[in-house]
Design a protein around this motif. Structure first.
Motif: not given
Length: 244
Positions: A78-83, A208-220, A236-244
């Motif tokens: 993924v190239p970007w952070r979700y920001a 489009d976006v990977l947040t917790t990875g739950a969807t990717a894990e379920s499909v994989a 496209l984007a990866r969300t940071p850990k909540p609070g970061d």
């Protein structure tokens, strides 16, 4: 009325001699509708987990979650952070049907992936877009992951199988759910078409976006059970850990 964009008919004139940046509206100094300054200002990922791409202070690290329980997928690219301003571009593409925004991000993602292949990332055998439930796709009019995969496929010269993976349950939207609820939300949500042939294949999921990875894990997990040798995730984007 056709609510699906025709992949053979671009929604933006990419062959114009003079492109205008879709972010600042100035004349672009590249072949794409984005100027060099705006592209540089995008929230590039930087240091991240070498498996799930969670933003981290430096490169070459593995996050605690992946060390504790390695996911079913091998790598997230993924190239970007979700920001800002990327989050706005994705929202306008995904929820307001601004396809030129998505096409631009898809082109930039293809450049990122081609560079990653040149640097040693294993090329997959095919691309699989993460599907939407039928009801949600009818409401939205398109599946943003499938559009991204359609734009990536010719650029990367990788075959696309848009119908092998199906979403069988119309689960509630994931955006406002915590990780545990997302996992429960996705139990038995995906299935494979009878025509799918995954044995021994290296597959790349497109989303489009990977947040917790739950969807990717379920499909994989589903793909690995069906015989896939390796599953990567391109988004496209990866969300940071909540609070970061």
């Amino acid at each position: 009325m056709r609510c699906q964009p025709n992949p053979q008919q671009p929604v933006y004139n990419w062959l114009k001699n003079k492109q205008y940046c879709l972010l600042c509206d100035e004349v672009a100094d590249t072949a794409l509708p984005i100027c060099t300054s705006c592209e540089a200002d995008l929230p590039w990922l930087g240091g991240h987990c070498q498996i799930c791409a969670l933003p981290l202070p430096s490169t070459g690290l593995t996050c605690g979650a992946c060390l504790k329980k390695p996911p079913s997928f091998s790598q997230v690219e993924v190239p970007w952070r979700y920001a800002f301003p990327l989050d706005s571009l994705i929202t306008r593409f995904k929820h307001h049907a601004k396809w030129p925004m998505g096409r631009l991000l898809g082109e930039l993602l293809s450049h990122h992936l081609q560079h990653a292949f040149d640097e040693g990332l294993a090329r997959p055998d095919l691309l699989l877009p993460v599907p939407l439930a039928n009801k949600r796709q009818r409401q939205r009019g398109f599946n943003q992951a499938q559009l991204l995969a359609q734009w990536l496929s010719p650029r990367l010269q990788l075959p696309l199988q848009p119908n092998w993976l199906r979403r069988t349950l119309d689960t509630p939207a994931q955006q406002q759910l915590d990780a545990a609820t997302r996992k429960r939300n996705l139990r038995n949500a995906f299935a494979l078409a009878p025509s799918s042939q995954l044995s021994g294949l290296h597959v790349a999921l497109v989303d489009d976006v990977l947040t917790t990875g739950a969807t990717a894990e379920s499909v994989a997990r589903l793909l690995k059970r069906a015989g896939a040798a390796r599953v990567d995730v391109y988004c496209l984007a990866r969300t940071p850990k909540p609070g970061d």
